[in-house]
Design a protein around this motif. Sequence first.
Motif, PDB file in Angstrom:
ATOM      1  N   ALA A  98      46.951  24.692   4.889  1.00 57.43           N
ATOM      2  CA  ALA A  98      46.394  23.834   5.925  1.00 57.43           C
ATOM      3  C   ALA A  98      45.062  23.240   5.482  1.00 57.43           C
ATOM      4  O   ALA A  98      44.752  22.085   5.765  1.00 57.43           O
ATOM      5  CB  ALA A  98      46.223  24.611   7.228  1.00 57.43           C
ATOM      6  N   ASN A  99      44.243  24.040   4.774  1.00 64.74           N
ATOM      7  CA  ASN A  99      42.978  23.513   4.249  1.00 64.74           C
ATOM      8  C   ASN A  99      43.228  22.368   3.282  1.00 64.74           C
ATOM      9  O   ASN A  99      42.540  21.337   3.310  1.00 64.74           O
ATOM     10  CB  ASN A  99      42.202  24.627   3.539  1.00 64.74           C
ATOM     11  N   ASN A 100      44.217  22.532   2.387  1.00 64.18           N
ATOM     12  CA  ASN A 100      44.554  21.475   1.437  1.00 64.18           C
ATOM     13  C   ASN A 100      45.052  20.231   2.164  1.00 64.18           C
ATOM     14  O   ASN A 100      44.743  19.104   1.780  1.00 64.18           O
ATOM     15  CB  ASN A 100      45.618  21.967   0.456  1.00 64.18           C
ATOM     16  N   LEU A 101      45.825  20.452   3.236  1.00 62.75           N
ATOM     17  CA  LEU A 101      46.330  19.327   4.010  1.00 62.75           C
ATOM     18  C   LEU A 101      45.184  18.547   4.627  1.00 62.75           C
ATOM     19  O   LEU A 101      45.164  17.313   4.610  1.00 62.75           O
ATOM     20  CB  LEU A 101      47.281  19.833   5.102  1.00 62.75           C
ATOM     21  N   LEU A 102      44.215  19.265   5.177  1.00 58.15           N
ATOM     22  CA  LEU A 102      43.071  18.602   5.791  1.00 58.15           C
ATOM     23  C   LEU A 102      42.313  17.780   4.766  1.00 58.15           C
ATOM     24  O   LEU A 102      41.911  16.640   5.024  1.00 58.15           O
ATOM     25  CB  LEU A 102      42.149  19.651   6.428  1.00 58.15           C
ATOM     26  N   GLU A 103      42.118  18.343   3.562  1.00 60.33           N
ATOM     27  CA  GLU A 103      41.409  17.616   2.513  1.00 60.33           C
ATOM     28  C   GLU A 103      42.173  16.364   2.108  1.00 60.33           C
ATOM     29  O   GLU A 103      41.585  15.304   1.885  1.00 60.33           O
ATOM     30  CB  GLU A 103      41.202  18.531   1.305  1.00 60.33           C
ATOM     31  N   GLU A 104      43.512  16.464   2.010  1.00 62.03           N
ATOM     32  CA  GLU A 104      44.322  15.300   1.649  1.00 62.03           C
ATOM     33  C   GLU A 104      44.210  14.212   2.712  1.00 62.03           C
ATOM     34  O   GLU A 104      44.115  13.025   2.397  1.00 62.03           O
ATOM     35  CB  GLU A 104      45.782  15.719   1.486  1.00 62.03           C
ATOM     36  N   CYS A 105      44.221  14.633   3.987  1.00 56.60           N
ATOM     37  CA  CYS A 105      44.117  13.644   5.064  1.00 56.60           C
ATOM     38  C   CYS A 105      42.759  12.945   5.048  1.00 56.60           C
ATOM     39  O   CYS A 105      42.666  11.730   5.239  1.00 56.60           O
ATOM     40  CB  CYS A 105      44.328  14.325   6.417  1.00 56.60           C
ATOM     41  N   GLU A 106      41.702  13.739   4.803  1.00 56.02           N
ATOM     42  CA  GLU A 106      40.367  13.144   4.747  1.00 56.02           C
ATOM     43  C   GLU A 106      40.259  12.183   3.565  1.00 56.02           C
ATOM     44  O   GLU A 106      39.642  11.120   3.658  1.00 56.02           O
ATOM     45  CB  GLU A 106      39.320  14.249   4.646  1.00 56.02           C
ATOM     46  N   GLN A 107      40.880  12.555   2.421  1.00 60.14           N
ATOM     47  CA  GLN A 107      40.849  11.678   1.252  1.00 60.14           C
ATOM     48  C   GLN A 107      41.618  10.387   1.535  1.00 60.14           C
ATOM     49  O   GLN A 107      41.160   9.296   1.192  1.00 60.14           O
ATOM     50  CB  GLN A 107      41.453  12.386   0.046  1.00 60.14           C
ATOM     51  N   ALA A 108      42.766  10.509   2.196  1.00 63.22           N
ATOM     52  CA  ALA A 108      43.557   9.324   2.530  1.00 63.22           C
ATOM     53  C   ALA A 108      42.779   8.407   3.467  1.00 63.22           C
ATOM     54  O   ALA A 108      42.837   7.184   3.362  1.00 63.22           O
ATOM     55  CB  ALA A 108      44.875   9.746   3.176  1.00 63.22           C
ATOM     56  N   GLU A 166      58.559  23.758  13.365  1.00 67.04           N
ATOM     57  CA  GLU A 166      58.943  24.923  12.551  1.00 67.04           C
ATOM     58  C   GLU A 166      58.184  24.985  11.236  1.00 67.04           C
ATOM     59  O   GLU A 166      58.141  26.042  10.606  1.00 67.04           O
ATOM     60  CB  GLU A 166      60.444  24.887  12.261  1.00 67.04           C
ATOM     61  N   ARG A 167      57.592  23.880  10.805  1.00 64.37           N
ATOM     62  CA  ARG A 167      56.897  23.859   9.526  1.00 64.37           C
ATOM     63  C   ARG A 167      55.739  24.856   9.541  1.00 64.37           C
ATOM     64  O   ARG A 167      54.991  24.937  10.519  1.00 64.37           O
ATOM     65  CB  ARG A 167      56.385  22.445   9.227  1.00 64.37           C
ATOM     66  N   PRO A 168      55.575  25.632   8.475  1.00 64.80           N
ATOM     67  CA  PRO A 168      54.525  26.663   8.463  1.00 64.80           C
ATOM     68  C   PRO A 168      53.123  26.085   8.592  1.00 64.80           C
ATOM     69  O   PRO A 168      52.205  26.787   9.030  1.00 64.80           O
ATOM     70  CB  PRO A 168      54.724  27.369   7.111  1.00 64.80           C
ATOM     71  N   ASP A 169      52.938  24.823   8.192  1.00 63.69           N
ATOM     72  CA  ASP A 169      51.607  24.227   8.278  1.00 63.69           C
ATOM     73  C   ASP A 169      51.196  23.920   9.715  1.00 63.69           C
ATOM     74  O   ASP A 169      50.005  23.740   9.993  1.00 63.69           O
ATOM     75  CB  ASP A 169      51.545  22.921   7.473  1.00 63.69           C
ATOM     76  N   PHE A 170      52.174  23.840  10.617  1.00 64.01           N
ATOM     77  CA  PHE A 170      51.819  23.486  11.990  1.00 64.01           C
ATOM     78  C   PHE A 170      51.324  24.716  12.740  1.00 64.01           C
ATOM     79  O   PHE A 170      51.971  25.760  12.738  1.00 64.01           O
ATOM     80  CB  PHE A 170      53.017  22.894  12.740  1.00 64.01           C
ATOM     81  N   GLN A 171      50.169  24.585  13.396  1.00 64.63           N
ATOM     82  CA  GLN A 171      49.609  25.653  14.210  1.00 64.63           C
ATOM     83  C   GLN A 171      49.126  25.091  15.540  1.00 64.63           C
ATOM     84  O   GLN A 171      48.615  23.972  15.610  1.00 64.63           O
ATOM     85  CB  GLN A 171      48.425  26.317  13.495  1.00 64.63           C
ATOM     86  N   MET A 207      61.105  14.944   6.472  1.00 64.53           N
ATOM     87  CA  MET A 207      59.778  15.557   6.361  1.00 64.53           C
ATOM     88  C   MET A 207      59.779  16.631   5.280  1.00 64.53           C
ATOM     89  O   MET A 207      60.757  17.378   5.148  1.00 64.53           O
ATOM     90  CB  MET A 207      59.373  16.214   7.682  1.00 64.53           C
ATOM     91  N   PRO A 208      58.710  16.730   4.507  1.00 62.49           N
ATOM     92  CA  PRO A 208      58.615  17.827   3.535  1.00 62.49           C
ATOM     93  C   PRO A 208      58.455  19.158   4.265  1.00 62.49           C
ATOM     94  O   PRO A 208      57.934  19.210   5.378  1.00 62.49           O
ATOM     95  CB  PRO A 208      57.353  17.488   2.741  1.00 62.49           C
ATOM     96  N   GLU A 209      58.904  20.240   3.655  1.00 59.03           N
ATOM     97  CA  GLU A 209      58.822  21.543   4.301  1.00 59.03           C
ATOM     98  C   GLU A 209      57.381  22.019   4.432  1.00 59.03           C
ATOM     99  O   GLU A 209      57.059  22.814   5.320  1.00 59.03           O
ATOM    100  CB  GLU A 209      59.644  22.574   3.514  1.00 59.03           C
ATOM    101  N   SER A 210      56.522  21.550   3.541  1.00 62.21           N
ATOM    102  CA  SER A 210      55.110  21.903   3.631  1.00 62.21           C
ATOM    103  C   SER A 210      54.288  20.720   3.142  1.00 62.21           C
ATOM    104  O   SER A 210      54.806  19.802   2.519  1.00 62.21           O
ATOM    105  CB  SER A 210      54.796  23.152   2.803  1.00 62.21           C
ATOM    106  N   GLY A 211      52.992  20.772   3.442  1.00 65.36           N
ATOM    107  CA  GLY A 211      52.137  19.664   3.062  1.00 65.36           C
ATOM    108  C   GLY A 211      52.162  18.562   4.103  1.00 65.36           C
ATOM    109  O   GLY A 211      52.838  18.657   5.130  1.00 65.36           O
ATOM    110  N   PRO A 212      51.414  17.492   3.867  1.00 61.69           N
ATOM    111  CA  PRO A 212      51.295  16.428   4.870  1.00 61.69           C
ATOM    112  C   PRO A 212      52.602  15.675   5.097  1.00 61.69           C
ATOM    113  O   PRO A 212      53.367  15.447   4.164  1.00 61.69           O
ATOM    114  CB  PRO A 212      50.221  15.502   4.272  1.00 61.69           C
ATOM    115  N   SER A 213      52.843  15.316   6.331  1.00 61.01           N
ATOM    116  CA  SER A 213      54.003  14.502   6.693  1.00 61.01           C
ATOM    117  C   SER A 213      53.481  13.115   7.051  1.00 61.01           C
ATOM    118  O   SER A 213      52.982  12.882   8.153  1.00 61.01           O
ATOM    119  CB  SER A 213      54.738  15.133   7.890  1.00 61.01           C
ATOM    120  N   TYR A 214      53.569  12.208   6.083  1.00 61.54           N
ATOM    121  CA  TYR A 214      52.982  10.883   6.285  1.00 61.54           C
ATOM    122  C   TYR A 214      53.877   9.973   7.126  1.00 61.54           C
ATOM    123  O   TYR A 214      53.395   9.081   7.817  1.00 61.54           O
ATOM    124  CB  TYR A 214      52.715  10.223   4.926  1.00 61.54           C
TER     125      TYR A 214
END
Length: 443
Positions: A124-134, A298-303, A399-406
């Motif tokens: 989730a931390n990596n996802l947040l960083e990717e979103c901020e970079q995008a 169901e994706r593990p990244d979703f909380q 959708m990918p099973e993990s990571g950002p869903s663009y």
Amino acid sequence: MGRGWGFLIGLLGAVWLLSSGHGGQQSSETAAQRCFCQVSGYLDDCTCDVETIDRFNNYRLFPRLQKLLESDYFRYYKVNLKRPCPFWNDISQCGRRDCAVKPCQSDEVPDGIKSASYKYSEEANNLLEECEQAERLGAVDESLSEETQKAVLQWTKHDDSSDNFCEADDIQSPDAEYVDLLLNPERYTGYKGPDAWKIWNVIYEENCFKPQTIKRPLNPLASGQGKSKENTFYSWLEGLCVEKRAFYRLISGLHASINVHLSARYLLQGEGPRRLKNLYFLYLIELRALSKVLPFFERPDFQLFTGNKIQDAENKMLLLEILHEIKSFPLHFDENSFFAGDKKEAHKLKEDFRLHFRNISRIMDCVGCFKCRLWGKLQTQGLGTALKILFSEKLIANMPESGPSYEFHLTRQEIVSLFNAFGRISTSVKELENFRNLLQNIH
């Protein structure tokens, strides 16, 4: 007056009206049979019946759904109730105490919700960083010409809204505030009369694909507006394509959900029975959307992030239990019949469908009662989110099973409105059963 009691009083009034039309002779039928005789059986354009929905909702779904909606993640909704009406200026603000909305103080909202963070894992931390970079990469380059900058902003705006059926609230506005939905429940406020009718008239007359020559009966119990008038009014629906019929039934069902305390007065004649059956149609549409969106949650990244890690994990487990229960419903609505004709015509119809609904979401800013506006905006956004899901099936599947869903994503606002809107419909279906039971022994 609580909404449920207002609804019951309306039902009893309707029973008295019917009895008075029988010349004082007492019928062997119970009040429940007379009130609900038309609110049963199969729904138009569906393979499902009212009784199946009642059993599924009232005994398998309703209790767990209510527990979920009482959790912190779903009880706090950010909304801007000060947006001006985009269509007319003569709005009469409701001065009644029951029309007021009490916003949350800053310290009343969990920090996790205010920060809009969902960091629980390294992924989730990596996802947040990717979103901020995008987001940084997506910023407009100031070296571009002014004309090009405007064009880029227009493209971005189009991309952000092309799959949305609602005009999103500007929750970054200083006027946007968090509201505790449990402390500001939807109930009868006394907001009625010309101002309230004006909202629904504009929605029905200008946004529901209805021929202008056909007039919707404003007061179905008025003289000369009995069952024959109802049939005359609804006959035009049969000439529409399935998509436009569905649109009208969704709005009519939404009307019943939002104003069930008013609709109760018209159960026996006019639009009442039709409107309540449309409420069941709306239930099926939103139920189908929830079954389709299960992979996203169901994706593990979703909380369901509020900051309380244990409760958030328990609530996600409860959410998935509810969605799996919904998935098991045996008679889901088949949305494949929507927009299935000529591709060009289907694309235009879908866009008309979307734009009409977006317009209705804007009309909610014209409601003069702030509590009615709050719940109108929430339920409209909830239905709009359900439509977005139904028309994003391929995106959800990819959708990918993990990571950002663009390609497909739901904001917290969309999630909260989606489940609370369905919760309102679920509650209405449950209340109808309660009223049937209360009237069962009344003749």
